[in-house]
Scaffold this motif. Structure first.
Motif, PDB file in Angstrom:
ATOM      1  N   TYR A  81       0.773  -1.314  -0.008  1.00  0.00           N
ATOM      2  CA  TYR A  81       0.193   0.160  -0.171  1.00  0.00           C
ATOM      3  C   TYR A  81       0.743   1.241  -0.007  1.00  0.00           C
ATOM      4  O   TYR A  81       0.672   2.252  -0.791  1.00  0.00           O
ATOM      5  N   LEU A  82       1.830   1.354   0.791  1.00  0.00           N
ATOM      6  CA  LEU A  82       2.893   2.355   0.890  1.00  0.00           C
ATOM      7  C   LEU A  82       3.520   2.569  -0.425  1.00  0.00           C
ATOM      8  O   LEU A  82       3.526   3.769  -0.852  1.00  0.00           O
ATOM      9  N   PHE A  83       4.033   1.606  -1.067  1.00  0.00           N
ATOM     10  CA  PHE A  83       4.683   1.560  -2.361  1.00  0.00           C
ATOM     11  C   PHE A  83       3.765   2.193  -3.326  1.00  0.00           C
ATOM     12  O   PHE A  83       3.902   3.033  -4.167  1.00  0.00           O
ATOM     13  N   ARG A  84       2.670   1.743  -3.506  1.00  0.00           N
ATOM     14  CA  ARG A  84       1.564   2.068  -4.593  1.00  0.00           C
ATOM     15  C   ARG A  84       1.278   3.489  -4.371  1.00  0.00           C
ATOM     16  O   ARG A  84       1.192   4.320  -5.439  1.00  0.00           O
ATOM     17  N   THR A  85       0.967   3.792  -3.101  1.00  0.00           N
ATOM     18  CA  THR A  85       0.437   5.277  -2.900  1.00  0.00           C
ATOM     19  C   THR A  85       1.655   6.259  -3.231  1.00  0.00           C
ATOM     20  O   THR A  85       1.465   7.461  -3.822  1.00  0.00           O
ATOM     21  N   VAL A  86       2.753   5.874  -3.020  1.00  0.00           N
ATOM     22  CA  VAL A  86       3.888   6.682  -3.430  1.00  0.00           C
ATOM     23  C   VAL A  86       4.226   7.249  -4.948  1.00  0.00           C
ATOM     24  O   VAL A  86       4.170   8.092  -5.360  1.00  0.00           O
ATOM     25  N   LEU A  87       3.834   5.779  -5.578  1.00  0.00           N
ATOM     26  CA  LEU A  87       4.063   5.728  -6.957  1.00  0.00           C
ATOM     27  C   LEU A  87       2.793   6.625  -7.550  1.00  0.00           C
ATOM     28  O   LEU A  87       3.181   7.332  -8.619  1.00  0.00           O
ATOM     29  N   GLU A  88       1.842   6.548  -7.144  1.00  0.00           N
ATOM     30  CA  GLU A  88       0.626   7.250  -7.451  1.00  0.00           C
ATOM     31  C   GLU A  88       0.654   8.841  -7.080  1.00  0.00           C
ATOM     32  O   GLU A  88       0.369   9.636  -7.969  1.00  0.00           O
ATOM     33  N   LYS A  89       1.213   9.288  -5.895  1.00  0.00           N
ATOM     34  CA  LYS A  89       1.229  10.443  -5.429  1.00  0.00           C
ATOM     35  C   LYS A  89       2.247  11.215  -5.781  1.00  0.00           C
ATOM     36  O   LYS A  89       2.401  12.498  -5.715  1.00  0.00           O
ATOM     37  N   CYS A  90       3.471  10.666  -6.132  1.00  0.00           N
ATOM     38  CA  CYS A  90       4.791  11.349  -5.909  1.00  0.00           C
ATOM     39  C   CYS A  90       5.385  11.123  -7.345  1.00  0.00           C
ATOM     40  O   CYS A  90       6.494  10.780  -7.077  1.00  0.00           O
ATOM     41  N   PRO A  91       4.727  11.131  -8.556  1.00  0.00           N
ATOM     42  CA  PRO A  91       5.480  10.508  -9.668  1.00  0.00           C
ATOM     43  C   PRO A  91       6.692  11.310 -10.031  1.00  0.00           C
ATOM     44  O   PRO A  91       7.597  10.885 -10.487  1.00  0.00           O
ATOM     45  N   GLU A  92       6.628  12.751  -9.841  1.00  0.00           N
ATOM     46  CA  GLU A  92       7.625  13.582 -10.273  1.00  0.00           C
ATOM     47  C   GLU A  92       8.949  13.098  -9.487  1.00  0.00           C
ATOM     48  O   GLU A  92      10.210  13.060  -9.756  1.00  0.00           O
ATOM     49  N   ASP A  93       8.805  13.097  -8.045  1.00  0.00           N
ATOM     50  CA  ASP A  93       9.767  12.844  -7.248  1.00  0.00           C
ATOM     51  C   ASP A  93      10.332  11.369  -7.337  1.00  0.00           C
ATOM     52  O   ASP A  93      11.504  11.250  -7.250  1.00  0.00           O
ATOM     53  N   MET A  94       9.381  10.343  -7.382  1.00  0.00           N
ATOM     54  CA  MET A  94       9.828   9.133  -7.997  1.00  0.00           C
ATOM     55  C   MET A  94      10.855   9.095  -8.953  1.00  0.00           C
ATOM     56  O   MET A  94      11.559   8.260  -9.007  1.00  0.00           O
ATOM     57  N   ALA A  95      10.416   9.706 -10.053  1.00  0.00           N
ATOM     58  CA  ALA A  95      11.244   9.757 -11.232  1.00  0.00           C
ATOM     59  C   ALA A  95      12.604  10.169 -10.935  1.00  0.00           C
ATOM     60  O   ALA A  95      13.616   9.860 -11.511  1.00  0.00           O
ATOM     61  N   PHE A  96      12.736  11.515 -10.292  1.00  0.00           N
ATOM     62  CA  PHE A  96      13.942  12.184  -9.663  1.00  0.00           C
ATOM     63  C   PHE A  96      14.765  10.829  -9.103  1.00  0.00           C
ATOM     64  O   PHE A  96      15.873  10.872  -9.359  1.00  0.00           O
ATOM     65  N   PHE A  97      14.056  10.057  -8.181  1.00  0.00           N
ATOM     66  CA  PHE A  97      14.760   9.254  -7.479  1.00  0.00           C
ATOM     67  C   PHE A  97      15.416   8.110  -8.341  1.00  0.00           C
ATOM     68  O   PHE A  97      16.627   7.431  -8.125  1.00  0.00           O
ATOM     69  N   SER A  98      14.552   7.658  -9.224  1.00  0.00           N
ATOM     70  CA  SER A  98      15.135   6.524 -10.303  1.00  0.00           C
ATOM     71  C   SER A  98      16.246   6.925 -11.194  1.00  0.00           C
ATOM     72  O   SER A  98      16.841   6.209 -11.443  1.00  0.00           O
ATOM     73  N   LYS A  99      16.213   8.506 -11.295  1.00  0.00           N
ATOM     74  CA  LYS A  99      17.269   8.877 -12.247  1.00  0.00           C
ATOM     75  C   LYS A  99      18.423   9.157 -11.513  1.00  0.00           C
ATOM     76  O   LYS A  99      19.467   8.910 -12.101  1.00  0.00           O
ATOM     77  N   PHE A 100      18.404   9.825 -10.455  1.00  0.00           N
ATOM     78  CA  PHE A 100      19.612  10.423  -9.785  1.00  0.00           C
ATOM     79  C   PHE A 100      19.936   9.464  -8.793  1.00  0.00           C
ATOM     80  O   PHE A 100      21.126   9.514  -8.174  1.00  0.00           O
ATOM     81  N   VAL A 101      19.364   8.685  -7.914  1.00  0.00           N
ATOM     82  CA  VAL A 101      19.599   8.151  -6.568  1.00  0.00           C
ATOM     83  C   VAL A 101      19.831   6.686  -6.898  1.00  0.00           C
ATOM     84  O   VAL A 101      20.949   5.931  -6.505  1.00  0.00           O
ATOM     85  N   GLU A 102      18.746   5.844  -6.996  1.00  0.00           N
ATOM     86  CA  GLU A 102      18.571   4.493  -7.306  1.00  0.00           C
ATOM     87  C   GLU A 102      18.269   4.107  -8.831  1.00  0.00           C
ATOM     88  O   GLU A 102      16.978   4.282  -8.902  1.00  0.00           O
ATOM     89  N   ALA A 103      18.825   3.845  -9.517  1.00  0.00           N
ATOM     90  CA  ALA A 103      18.387   3.316 -10.939  1.00  0.00           C
ATOM     91  C   ALA A 103      17.009   2.583 -10.888  1.00  0.00           C
ATOM     92  O   ALA A 103      17.312   1.298 -10.314  1.00  0.00           O
ATOM     93  N   GLY A 104      16.063   2.937 -11.730  1.00  0.00           N
ATOM     94  CA  GLY A 104      15.046   2.193 -11.823  1.00  0.00           C
ATOM     95  C   GLY A 104      14.086   1.877 -10.614  1.00  0.00           C
ATOM     96  O   GLY A 104      13.369   0.822 -10.592  1.00  0.00           O
ATOM     97  N   MET A 105      14.296   2.582  -9.530  1.00  0.00           N
ATOM     98  CA  MET A 105      13.424   2.161  -8.187  1.00  0.00           C
ATOM     99  C   MET A 105      12.099   2.169  -8.464  1.00  0.00           C
ATOM    100  O   MET A 105      11.298   1.364  -7.880  1.00  0.00           O
ATOM    101  N   GLU A 106      11.524   2.975  -9.491  1.00  0.00           N
ATOM    102  CA  GLU A 106      10.106   3.307  -9.666  1.00  0.00           C
ATOM    103  C   GLU A 106       9.551   1.717 -10.161  1.00  0.00           C
ATOM    104  O   GLU A 106       8.711   1.057  -9.669  1.00  0.00           O
ATOM    105  N   GLN A 107      10.282   1.388 -11.190  1.00  0.00           N
ATOM    106  CA  GLN A 107      10.079  -0.071 -11.831  1.00  0.00           C
ATOM    107  C   GLN A 107      10.121  -1.283 -10.698  1.00  0.00           C
ATOM    108  O   GLN A 107       9.335  -1.955 -10.566  1.00  0.00           O
ATOM    109  N   THR A 108      11.212  -1.043  -9.915  1.00  0.00           N
ATOM    110  CA  THR A 108      11.253  -2.205  -8.769  1.00  0.00           C
ATOM    111  C   THR A 108      10.176  -2.002  -7.931  1.00  0.00           C
ATOM    112  O   THR A 108       9.786  -3.308  -7.499  1.00  0.00           O
ATOM    113  N   LEU A 109       9.604  -1.033  -7.672  1.00  0.00           N
ATOM    114  CA  LEU A 109       8.359  -0.859  -6.723  1.00  0.00           C
ATOM    115  C   LEU A 109       7.339  -1.520  -7.405  1.00  0.00           C
ATOM    116  O   LEU A 109       6.438  -1.879  -6.574  1.00  0.00           O
ATOM    117  N   ARG A 110       7.159  -0.994  -8.596  1.00  0.00           N
ATOM    118  CA  ARG A 110       6.023  -1.587  -9.405  1.00  0.00           C
ATOM    119  C   ARG A 110       5.868  -3.121  -9.423  1.00  0.00           C
ATOM    120  O   ARG A 110       4.957  -3.648  -9.354  1.00  0.00           O
TER     121      ARG A 110
END
Ligand code: 4AD
Ligand code: MG
Length: 462
Positions: A268-297
């Motif tokens: 639930y926590l993972f899904r909520t963040v993907l849904e509500k913070c797409p811009e920030d999650m794209a930032f983390f996936s790009k600059f911090v941990e490659a592909g984190m959004e995809q991993t969570l999905r």
């Protein structure tokens, strides 16, 4: 209320004059035009403010605007000529609210190291990365409440100052009003805590679980969400001396039910963040941990792995030569082992259950083998343990015996034992380390960067 920058960015262009308040992130000047990026922390990328120098009367103001200044800009939202954003503000008026001297401002335009930013915790939320962490953390806090409230759990506030050691591990911070220059002593030479404010020894809580259990024995399903404190050597990338914990506790619930809730909760926590913070999650996936959004999905889509401690140790023993600390049945799992289980063996989160009683807390239910307890740890790749929990021992005699074996005084826990005397019932719960969750989701390498003011050995000024 005035619109935040995030709302202004979503507007369709019109002639209406709107107001943008925030801090200048960047300033680009040319002969006739000046571009500011102004942000108020409501989103990752701010609003571009375009100033036609000929049209703006107060050109002195413009000259003193630098990175970090606070400003109020007025003008219509228009279609942007540049490719980076859909809309921008064509400013007709700018007020400089607070200056920001360029020569002393600790946040320069260049990229700063994360270690440097840790030394200026009071300013680091103004950077893209720490702004994004703060927004994700906020979204997660709300999602914690939402998950449990939607399922009828009652939010219980357990005490911060406590007389008992909930984990029995002796990692507590003492809270005292005694004068350290003149410590009162008893006749036997021990520190006389009867002279203390509380009239006895008191500590900062390591967990709200035990008090949480008392409310679960009345309200059935409860959760706590508050700060907890551990005086353990927290010089690692995943330990803090002060961290927030979410602790649900469920009556009429055994280990299986506990595991189900833990898995549903994390997803639930993972899904909520993907849904509500797409811009920030794209930032983390790009600059911090490659592909984190995809991993969570992917994690949200598939079931967690399950293994007992004994199965886990069998698997790990095969690779003992590659570990700094080789494993044998009975040894506590170190972070290298937890990483191996999740990253190499299971390649996804895994729930490990039925640990040896010697390495787990006194309150976990003893299995029929009398060697293992009904504990469960949820391990995730990269980080290891994110949740620790168990079915609780609900039998008075067995619990008392366990306490005696572990040299805990059952009398000190008389109220906790009362729960087994009066209407005892199978019950279970777990604790999610909130910072571990934020750390995992954002991909941040060090837990000190996902809490505004980290508390670890050697306290900073703030
Ligand atoms: O495994 P722990 O110690 O379990 C308990 O405290 C139980 N009373 C929970 C319960 O059953 N209600 O801690 C739970 C979680 C860990 O899995 C970890 O995520 C986090 O809390 N944690 C820490 N996080 C940051 N810094 C530390 N020093 C932590 N210690 C534990
Ligand atoms: Mg644990």
């Amino acid at each position: 209320m005035k619109e935040r920058i995030s709302a202004l960015l979503k507007r369709t262009p019109s002639t209406e004059i709107v107001t943008a308040e925030g801090w200048v992130r960047t300033k680009r000047d040319s002969k006739n035009v000046c571009f500011l990026e102004v942000n108020d922390g409501s989103c990752l990328k701010g609003l571009q403010i375009v100033i036609d120098k000929d049209k703006l009367g107060n050109s002195d103001t413009l000259a003193s605007i630098t990175t970090g200044c606070s400003v109020i800009c007025k003008g219509p939202i228009v279609e942007s000529a540049g490719g980076d954003q859909a809309v921008e503000m064509a400013a007709s008026d700018i007020t400089l609210v607070g200056e920001c001297p360029v020569d002393t401002y600790p946040l320069q335009k260049k990229r700063h190291t994360i270690e440097y930013l840790r030394e200026i915790s009071h300013l680091r939320a103004r950077t893209n990365m720490f702004g994004a962490v703060a927004r994700v953390r906020n979204t997660l806090s709300f999602a914690v409440h939402q998950f449990f409230q939607e399922r009828g759990f009652a939010y219980v506030n357990t005490p911060i100052i406590s007389a008992s050691d909930a984990e029995g591990a002796g990692e507590q911070f003492l809270v005292t009003t005694l004068d350290l220059n003149n410590v009162p002593r008893t006749e036997e030479g021990k520190i006389d805590f009867s002279k203390d404010f509380f009239g006895r020894e008191a500590f900062l809580t390591v967990s709200g679980q035990l008090e949480g259990e008392t409310y679960a024995m009345a309200l059935k399903n409860i959760y706590t969400f508050g700060p907890t404190f551990r005086a353990e050597n927290s010089n690692t990338k995943r330990h803090l001396a002060e961290f927030w914990m979410v602790e649900p506790e469920m009556a009429f619930c055994e280990l299986d039910g506990n595991m189900e809730v833990a898995e549903a909760f994390l997803k639930y926590l993972f899904r909520t963040v993907l849904e509500k913070c797409p811009e920030d999650m794209a930032f983390f996936s790009k600059f911090v941990e490659a592909g984190m959004e995809q991993t969570l999905r992917q994690i949200v889509e598939s079931p967690f792995a399950h293994m007992t401690y004994t199965e886990a140790v069998k698997e790990l023993e095969k690779h003992n030569s590659s570990f700094e600390f080789p494993v044998a049945w009975g040894s506590d799992l170190q972070s290298e082992h937890e990483k191996f289980l999740t990253e190499v063996v299971c390649k996804r989160p895994v729930i490990v259950t039925d640990y040896p009683k010697e390495i787990k807390a006194f309150y976990m239910r003893l299995n029929a083998d009398e060697k293992t307890v009904r504990g469960m740890d949820v391990l995730v790749p990269r980080l290891g343990e994110i949740i620790g929990g168990s079915e609780r021992e609900s039998n008075l005699d067995v619990l008392t015996q366990r306490m005696l074996q572990l040299k805990l005084d059952p009398q000190a826990y008389w109220w906790y034992l009362d729960l087994r005397r009066y209407g005892s019932v199978p019950h279970a719960g777990f604790g999610l380390g909130f910072e571990r969750a934020v750390q995992y989701i954002t991909g941040m390498g060090n837990i000190r960067d996902v809490i505004p003011y980290p508390r670890a050995p050697k306290l900073a000024d703030f």
